[in-house]
Scaffold this active site. Structure first.
Site, mmCIF file in Angstrom:
data_model
loop_
_atom_site.group_PDB
_atom_site.id
_atom_site.type_symbol
_atom_site.label_atom_id
_atom_site.label_comp_id
_atom_site.label_asym_id
_atom_site.label_seq_id
_atom_site.Cartn_x
_atom_site.Cartn_y
_atom_site.Cartn_z
ATOM 1 N N ASP A 1 0.834 -1.210 0.000
ATOM 2 C CA ASP A 1 0.000 0.000 0.000
ATOM 3 C C ASP A 1 0.864 1.253 0.000
ATOM 4 O OD1 ASP A 1 -2.316 1.470 -0.027
ATOM 5 O OD2 ASP A 1 -3.017 0.882 1.949
ATOM 6 N N HIS B 1 -8.616 -1.238 8.424
ATOM 7 C CA HIS B 1 -7.537 -0.594 7.669
ATOM 8 C C HIS B 1 -7.821 0.907 7.629
ATOM 9 C CE1 HIS B 1 -4.741 -0.441 4.038
ATOM 10 N NE2 HIS B 1 -5.439 0.665 3.842
ATOM 11 N N HIS C 1 -6.536 5.059 7.243
ATOM 12 C CA HIS C 1 -5.579 6.079 6.804
ATOM 13 C C HIS C 1 -5.712 7.259 7.769
ATOM 14 C CE1 HIS C 1 -4.283 4.718 2.610
ATOM 15 N NE2 HIS C 1 -4.955 3.706 3.125
ATOM 16 N N CYS D 1 -3.211 8.741 -0.901
ATOM 17 C CA CYS D 1 -4.502 8.618 -1.545
ATOM 18 C C CYS D 1 -4.442 9.349 -2.873
ATOM 19 C CB CYS D 1 -5.562 9.229 -0.652
ATOM 20 S SG CYS D 1 -7.083 9.525 -1.536
ATOM 21 N N ASN E 1 -1.333 5.760 5.289
ATOM 22 C CA ASN E 1 -1.873 4.784 6.235
ATOM 23 C C ASN E 1 -1.482 5.175 7.656
ATOM 24 O OD1 ASN E 1 -2.738 2.150 4.586
ATOM 25 N ND2 ASN E 1 -0.985 3.087 3.569
HETATM 26 ZN ZN ZN Z 1 -4.898 1.814 2.180
#
Ligand code: ZN
Length: 314
Positions: A14, A210, A212, A243, A252
């Site tokens: 990620d 999960h 951010h 993002c 994250n």
């Molecule tokens: Zn993510």
């Protein structure tokens, strides 16, 4: 007895997937090997996405073939579609073992189209085939629901829709479901509510959150999730990630900041924070820019300072 919280580090996937600089295969392998020795429960190692779309994931096979696997760590990969699933299964059977495959659909129809150019139903039609491919290869499979806590195009997504998607994954035989706050829109009250509903409805599958930290609520959301009974959390070493719809936004939640907080609160993460920090401090040099991790700057909470000498000179 301390409550166990399981940490999944996603920095190499990620985090690296949005980096413009190409990160060398050796660097990724060294980083995964370092993470393997920290005590994290799971590492998302790479993605079988088309190399043209995400050049930093073009070395998926080489990475999996060369990492040193720790016995108690789950090594997962992201697989975006059936073609990626074919490559992942072939890799598992020849070059390098895969413990878990992660697939993604967005809770919001608009975000799914923007992300994978498919309707959500089309994504689930593929998942029905992909789950069989993973299972017959003996690989666990997890379904991630992006934008579970909000979509940058549609706003908040109805909770019933998110839970309905989790139900579809469960009915297809998935081993786990992740609720992902892809663009950092979640708040703790919402997280506790949705997580509690998910825990009530899905007792036999592994639930992961999960987050951010786009708007500074990432670690508060972890606490909200724990209060609701969820014990699996994604984090990214040094807070890597971001993002595509909010350039410059925080990535994250930072794995070592999360571990520092949880250990201070007397949870058992199983993670050696010193080793984690030793890996995290290398990250700015690897990615070539500043990172958002805070504990790597400030030191662990119990990293005490010498008392200023003049206090005792009077
Ligand atoms: Zn993510």
């Amino acid at each position: 007895m301390k409550q166990r919280i399981y940490i999944n580090d996603v920095a190499v996937r990620d985090g690296f997937q949005i980096e413009k600089n190409i990160i060398s295969t050796e660097t990724k392998i060294a980083l995964i090997d370092a993470l393997s020795e920290t005590g994290v429960a799971k590492i998302e190692t790479t993605s079988f996405v088309h190399p043209k779309l995400v050049p930093n994931m073009a070395d998926a096979v080489e990475v999996l073939a060369n990492i040193k696997r720790a016995a108690d760590v789950t090594y997962s990969v992201l697989v975006p579609n059936r073609k990626g699933m074919e490559r992942a299964v072939a890799t598992h059977q020849s070059d390098g073992r895969i413990d878990e495959i992660n697939v993604v659909v967005s809770a919001s129809e608009t975000h799914n189209r923007a992300n994978v150019n498919r309707t959500c139903d089309e994504s689930f039609a593929d998942f029905a085939i992909m789950v069989k491919m993973a299972k017959s290869a003996g690989i666990r499979i997890n379904g991630s629901i992006s934008t579970s806590f909000g979509c940058p195009f549609e706003g908040y997504v109805p909770e019933d829709r998110v839970l309905g998607f989790a139900r579809r994954f469960a009915d297809l035989g998935f081993d786990g479901v992740s609720l992902a706050d892809t663009t950092g829109m979640a708040n703790p009250a919402q997280v506790e509510r949705l997580s509690a509903a998910a825990v009530r409805q899905f007792s036999n599958i592994e639930l992961t959150l999960h987050f951010h930290n786009t708007r500074g609520m990432g670690l508060a959301n972890v606490i909200a999730g724990i209060r609701a009974g969820i014990v699996h959390y994604d984090g990214s070493l040094a807070g890597l990630g971001g993002c595509p719809f909010a350039p410059g936004a925080t990535g994250n939640i930072c794995t070592e900041d999360m571990v520092n907080m949880l250990e201070d609160m007397d949870y058992d993460t199983g993670v050696d924070l010193d080793r984690l920090l030793a890996a995290a401090v290398k990250m700015p040099a690897i990615v070539g820019h500043d990172v958002t991790g805070q504990v790597m700057r400030a030191g662990k909470t119990m990293h005490l300072h010498a008392v200023p000498g003049k206090l005792y000179t009077q």
